[in-house]
Design an enzyme around this catalytic site. Structure first.
Site, PDB file in Angstrom:
ATOM      1  N   CYS A 159       7.753  -6.235 -12.537  1.00 55.15           N
ATOM      2  CA  CYS A 159       6.422  -5.828 -12.099  1.00 55.15           C
ATOM      3  C   CYS A 159       6.512  -5.630 -10.681  1.00 55.15           C
ATOM      4  CB  CYS A 159       5.482  -6.936 -12.692  1.00 55.15           C
ATOM      5  SG  CYS A 159       3.794  -6.679 -12.197  1.00 55.15           S
ATOM      6  N   CYS A 353      -2.041   2.873 -13.675  1.00 52.83           N
ATOM      7  CA  CYS A 353      -2.109   1.694 -12.608  1.00 52.83           C
ATOM      8  C   CYS A 353      -3.164   2.116 -11.651  1.00 52.83           C
ATOM      9  CB  CYS A 353      -1.102   1.338 -12.207  1.00 52.83           C
ATOM     10  SG  CYS A 353      -0.904  -0.091 -11.127  1.00 52.83           S
TER      11      CYS A 353
END
Length: 422
Positions: A159, A353
């Protein structure tokens, strides 16, 4: 009547419970098990770490919101999953039987894989609100005694977005304080290049992020394997794309925020046949475990292979839209099974995102997540910064309300002018 237990109450577990209740009605029992009694909106943690948010603004008590929807809540740690007997063993000796289990625990933060790393060592984190609050205390010390900052991601990290976000958010905050000139910054990442993001890049993410980092006077080291951290010093091996070590670095710092590698949480990892060697849950195309057919899983805790081999190991991220899609598939497939039908719903593994960059932001769409892609879209602008602020409030409000609607699809896709990702 069936008993469905959701293990974990994060951005996967809470929506799973609400969707299950909406889909199944009151006929079946639903229980959420979580070791903490509060929900935290993790994407806001980089803001907490510089004092732009506080705990009260991004957390809320879980129990009253679940119970209002007729969902049980057990605020205890799960010590063991007895998958063969469909039972959870909880802290304090309590046990809980289930007909279906939805594992949505998120990851364990594997700080121990790098000596001296983590909040108990010499680097900071924004992975939890507790960590972000601790980082803010260290940030206030930095403001009193400025010096070199190192931000980035450790080997096996998956991440990467929050590392970029935090670097740019800190840069913005320091510029507002007229202190940026006293705080050199270096970005140290296991990615093979800036903007890889664990996705093999999206559109021109490499060019755009490299340009932004140059404009903001950030140096970087890619293909970086952090081997050890001491007080105020980080030891890094740099590799080329063929996997050959090209340089050793000893980087002095006053403040460092490094995202760790993820692994599976202990009770999940301990179940034989459930997970891969790093503790991530195996799932079939219907989010169901191939070994234990009454166990489903969604989110960061599932096993997804990296998009490509890299010189320093990296993983593939699971973004909010993807998690939401997994949850919806699970809910419909459990409903199918309860009515005697086979699971038939598959998640849409596409990545969307919104990344804040302090006073601007970047949005990307990768369809599918693993290249080659039908869509690879990456855009930057202040509108993304504003959109993420608005989304934070929207998501928390919807979680408190107990919505069963697809939040990411309702908000982010609409904002980006996309009807639906297939």
């Amino acid at each position: 009547m069936a008993h469905i237990v959701v293990l974990g109450a994060g951005t996967g577990g809470m929506p799973a419970a609400y969707e299950l209740r909406a889909e199944l009605g009151s006929e079946h029992e639903i229980t959420v098990v979580n070791e903490r009694d509060y929900f935290q909106f993790v994407p806001s943690n980089p803001w907490v770490a510089v004092g732009w948010r506080d705990r009260a603004s991004i957390t809320f008590d879980i129990r009253p919101h679940l119970e209002r929807k007729g969902i049980n809540f057990v605020g205890k740690r799960c010590e063991k999953i007895d998958a063969a007997n469909s039972t959870l063993e909880l802290a304090g000796g309590e046990s809980l039987k289930y007909d279906f289990l939805v594992i949505a625990t998120g990851p364990r933060l594997a700080f121990e894989e790098v000596e001296g790393a983590g909040p108990d060592g010499h680097t900071l984190s924004v992975c939890t609100v507790d960590h972000a609050e601790a980082a803010y205390e260290k940030y206030k010390e930095l403001l009193e005694d400025p010096g070199h900052v190192v931000v980035g991601a450790m080997p096996f990290a998956s991440c990467f977005g929050p590392a970029y976000e935090f670097a740019f958010i800190m840069d913005t905050d320091l510029r507002k304080r007229k202190m940026r000139d006293r705080v050199p910054m270096t970005f140290v990442t296991s990615e093979p290049y800036i903007g890889h993001l664990g996705l093999g890049g999206v559109g021109d993410s490499q060019g755009m992020l490299e340009s932004e980092m140059r404009n903001h006077h950030m140096k970087w080291i890619t293909n970086a394997k952090v081997t050890k951290v001491e007080a105020g010093k980080m030891f890094v091996e740099e590799y080329d794309n063929a996997g050959h070590k090209v340089k050793d670095h000893e980087i002095a710092f006053k403040f460092s925020m490094m995202l760790p590698a993820f692994k599976g949480v202990e009770p999940v990892m301990a179940v034989e046949g459930l997970c891969n060697p790093r503790g991530f849950v195996f799932v079939d195309p219907y989010q169901r475990n191939p070994t234990y057919k009454n166990i489903y899983s969604a989110g960061v805790c599932i096993a997804i292979p990296p998009v490509e081999a890299t010189s320093v190991p990296t993983g593939a991220p699971k973004t909010g839209y993807m998690i939401e899609s997994m949850v919806t598939a699970i809910v419909h497939n459990i409903h199918n099974e309860l009515e005697g039908r086979e699971p038939d719903q598959k998640a849409t593994w596409n990545a969307i995102c919104l990344a804040d960059m302090g006073d601007t932001g970047a949005a990307f769409v990768a369809l599918p997540q693993i290249p080659p892609r039908n869509v690879a879209w990456f855009k930057k602008g202040k509108w993304v910064h504003m959109a993420k602020i608005a989304f934070e409030k929207y998501f928390i409000r919807k979680m408190k309300k107990g919505t069963s609607e697809p939040i990411y699809e309702k908000y982010i896709l609409k904002m980006l002018g996309i009807n639906r990702l297939k």
